[in-house]
Scaffold this active site. Structure first.
Site, PDB file in Angstrom:
ATOM      1  N   ASP A   1      42.738  34.622  70.677  1.00 20.44           N
ATOM      2  CA  ASP A   1      41.475  33.978  71.057  1.00 20.44           C
ATOM      3  C   ASP A   1      41.569  33.369  72.464  1.00 20.44           C
ATOM      4  O   ASP A   1      42.111  34.009  73.366  1.00 20.44           O
ATOM      5  CB  ASP A   1      41.144  32.906  70.002  1.00 20.44           C
ATOM      6  CG  ASP A   1      39.658  32.685  69.824  1.00 20.44           C
ATOM      7  OD1 ASP A   1      39.066  32.067  70.717  1.00 20.44           O
ATOM      8  OD2 ASP A   1      39.083  33.132  68.820  1.00 20.44           O
TER       9      ASP A   1
ATOM     10  N   HIS B   1      37.302  27.262  71.867  1.00 23.66           N
ATOM     11  CA  HIS B   1      37.024  28.195  70.772  1.00 23.66           C
ATOM     12  C   HIS B   1      38.263  28.491  69.942  1.00 23.66           C
ATOM     13  O   HIS B   1      38.244  28.424  68.703  1.00 23.66           O
ATOM     14  CB  HIS B   1      36.433  29.471  71.377  1.00 23.66           C
ATOM     15  CG  HIS B   1      35.907  30.452  70.375  1.00 23.66           C
ATOM     16  ND1 HIS B   1      36.684  31.460  69.851  1.00 23.66           N
ATOM     17  CD2 HIS B   1      34.683  30.581  69.814  1.00 23.66           C
ATOM     18  CE1 HIS B   1      35.946  32.178  69.006  1.00 23.66           C
ATOM     19  NE2 HIS B   1      34.730  31.661  68.956  1.00 23.66           N
TER      20      HIS B   1
ATOM     21  N   ASN C   1      27.635  37.894  66.262  1.00 29.28           N
ATOM     22  CA  ASN C   1      26.485  36.975  66.208  1.00 29.28           C
ATOM     23  C   ASN C   1      25.204  37.650  66.685  1.00 29.28           C
ATOM     24  O   ASN C   1      24.375  37.035  67.337  1.00 29.28           O
ATOM     25  CB  ASN C   1      26.757  35.731  67.071  1.00 29.28           C
ATOM     26  CG  ASN C   1      27.901  34.906  66.542  1.00 29.28           C
ATOM     27  OD1 ASN C   1      28.304  35.064  65.396  1.00 29.28           O
ATOM     28  ND2 ASN C   1      28.428  34.032  67.376  1.00 29.28           N
TER      29      ASN C   1
ATOM     30  N   SER D   1      32.584  33.480  64.210  1.00 29.84           N
ATOM     31  CA  SER D   1      33.899  33.013  64.661  1.00 29.84           C
ATOM     32  C   SER D   1      34.450  31.931  63.765  1.00 29.84           C
ATOM     33  O   SER D   1      35.663  31.825  63.570  1.00 29.84           O
ATOM     34  CB  SER D   1      33.788  32.417  66.072  1.00 29.84           C
ATOM     35  OG  SER D   1      33.824  33.405  67.040  1.00 29.84           O
TER      36      SER D   1
END
Lengths: 419, 86
Positions: free
Chosen positions: A119, A150, A246, A325
């Site tokens: 990530d 994130h 998304n 996520s």
């Protein structure tokens, strides 16, 4: 009779005290007695802007000036006045919601299982990860320190210990070991080849579960370099979970690597067990059903990387964020618990077990997959299906940083209405 | 399976002098392929041993020439990805 000032909860009292002037309208929730008089009264009361009345309970929402709130508190028909506030779903709600604490009762916390978070890096100084980061690898040239937030948030959901919150915001596998590959820059973007390098590094490091809360935005048939590399890693015995994306609610919005056939593709649900509108929908470009399963992914509070502002910060150590996520590392953590319970499980067996034990939310397969995961249903049979001790009903959390006596402000109201 | 998607082939043909970031899957020894490609002036960025693939940067014309090699299994564009949280 209760003194009027006691009817105003502390959070609201503080807002009244801090109001810049007497004309400031403060959003409140009014809890009144069964009498309807107060309803009619508030509709025409000076300083009050009536919002809505709830059908399922004696509550109404309105905006009121500090003076109007004090007058309302003096009304014998008013039981209590709460501040209307944003509501978040904490990890301490989402994790019990999928029945992870039953798994913890079996002394399964992910001990010794290696989860790779591929990530934006991690805040290595965060108390929730101390002593459990086995190795890091930075592909971006920015250092592994998470300047986005994130990756740290995802790592907290999968394996945060909750040390900075006295255990409140504990992740799914709070004792698992972490491997951190930083493949996305601090702006949250990167290239497919960066992710491929990160996955290969994680495999070389002995990762047993790889969590990918990332991907490309367009539809894929799973025949692309990243999907194929993930398939190869799975063939080697590594479980890979991937965010669906998304791009919902459009159909055909599952990209790479989520479209890889053997990967566990994760959609996002809300605390009310609805599929999040943003959660990407299948089918894949070649017509296969995806996602495979759903985990909570709306307004999840988890670890915050120092100095970052991703999501809605709660305090120095935690922030709230939404997305597939956030759903995905729930899955990664659960896979780690399953592997601790039964280390010889193959990736295909883990996927099958997760899907077959899911709770059908009655949405289309290309929105929910098999439904919302049930951690205990997935793990229980691996440990002989003991009867777990009763688990306290998950409490909807107080708003960030607020402690309210009594029924607990807005979450309490929601619980009341849901009942 | 085709070696190259039609839209990518078209892009390479239309702009043969442009530089492309590609991922190629090859047959044979990865180190040998890497050495051969570098000898041919192609910039090999990374090796992916899990899928016997390479990340390369080359012109459109060079990429089209590669598609004629018997050991080349497939050519794909290297695409952007991003985090799915907000």
């Amino acid at each position: 009779m209760e003194p009027p000032e006691n009817k105003i909860v502390k959070t609201l009292m503080r807002s009244i005290e801090r109001a810049p002037d007497e004309h400031t309208q403060i959003p409140v929730i009014l809890h009144y007695s069964v009498s309807q008089r107060v309803m009619r009264y508030t509709e025409y009361m000076p300083g009050v802007r009536f919002g809505r009345r709830y059908r399922l309970g004696p509550f109404s929402q309105l905006d009121a000036t500090p003076e109007a709130i004090r007058i309302l508190a003096a009304n014998p028909d008013v039981v209590r006045i709460y501040q209307d506030m944003p509501v978040h779903v904490f990890v301490d709600y989402s994790v019990p919601h999928i029945r992870v604490p039953y798994v913890w009762q079996q002394h399964l916390y992910g001990d010794g299982v290696r989860i790779a978070i591929v990530d934006t890096g991690i805040d290595q100084s965060h108390p929730d990860f101390q002593g459990r980061i086995l190795n890091t690898h930075d592909i971006t040239g920015e250092t592994v320190q998470d300047g986005c937030g994130h990756g740290t948030h995802c790592a907290g959901i999968a394996a945060g210990s909750g040390a900075a919150s006295k255990g409140k915001y504990r992740g799914v596998a709070p004792r698992a070991s972490l491997l951190i590959a930083k493949v996305l820059r601090n702006d949250g973007s990167g290239m497919m080849s960066d992710v491929m390098e990160g996955v290969e590094w994680a495999v070389d490091q002995g990762a047993q579960v790889i969590s990918l809360s990332l991907g490309e935005a367009c539809s894929s048939d799973g025949n692309d370099p990243l999907s194929e590399l993930c398939e190869a890693a799975i063939q080697r015995g590594v479980v890979i979970v991937s965010a669906a994306g998304n791009e919902g609610p459009m159909s055909y919005s599952i990209g790479s690597p989520a479209a890889a056939p053997s990967i566990i593709t994760v959609g996002a649900s809300s605390d009310l067990d609805r599929i999040a509108e943003f959660s990407s929908r299948g089918p894949t470009a070649d017509g296969r059903v995806k996602p495979d399963i759903t985990f909570p992914g709306v307004d999840i509070i988890s670890a915050r990387a120092q100095g970052t502002s991703m999501g809605t910060p709660v305090n120095a150590y935690y922030t709230s964020a939404s997305g597939t996520s956030m759903a995905t590392p729930h899955a990664a953590g659960l896979c780690a618990l399953m592997l601790q319970a039964s280390p010889t499980l193959k990736p295909s067996e883990i996927k099958e077990r997760l899907m077959s034990s899911a709770r059908d939310l009655s949405f289309a397969p290309n929105a929910q997959g098999k439904g919302l995961v049930d951690a205990w249903a997935a793990v229980g049979p691996l440990v002989g299906n003991p009867t777990p001790s009763p688990m306290p009903e998950p409490e909807l959390p107080e708003p960030p940083g607020e402690a309210v006596p009594g029924m607990g402000c807005i979450p309490g109201l929601i619980k009341y209405l849901l009942k | 399976m085709t070696k190259i998607a039609a839209d990518l082939r078209q892009a390479l043909r239309t702009n043969p002098d442009d530089s492309y970031d590609l991922i190629i899957r090859v047959e044979g020894d990865l180190a040998e392929r890497t050495a051969d490609l570098r000898a041919a002036g192609i910039d090999v960025k990374r090796q992916f041993k899990l899928t016997n693939s390479l990340q390369i940067r080359c012109s459109g014309a060079e990429a089209l020439r590669l598609t004629r090699a018997g050991w080349l299994v497939r050519v794909d564009s290297n695409k952007p990805v991003r985090a799915f949280g907000r």
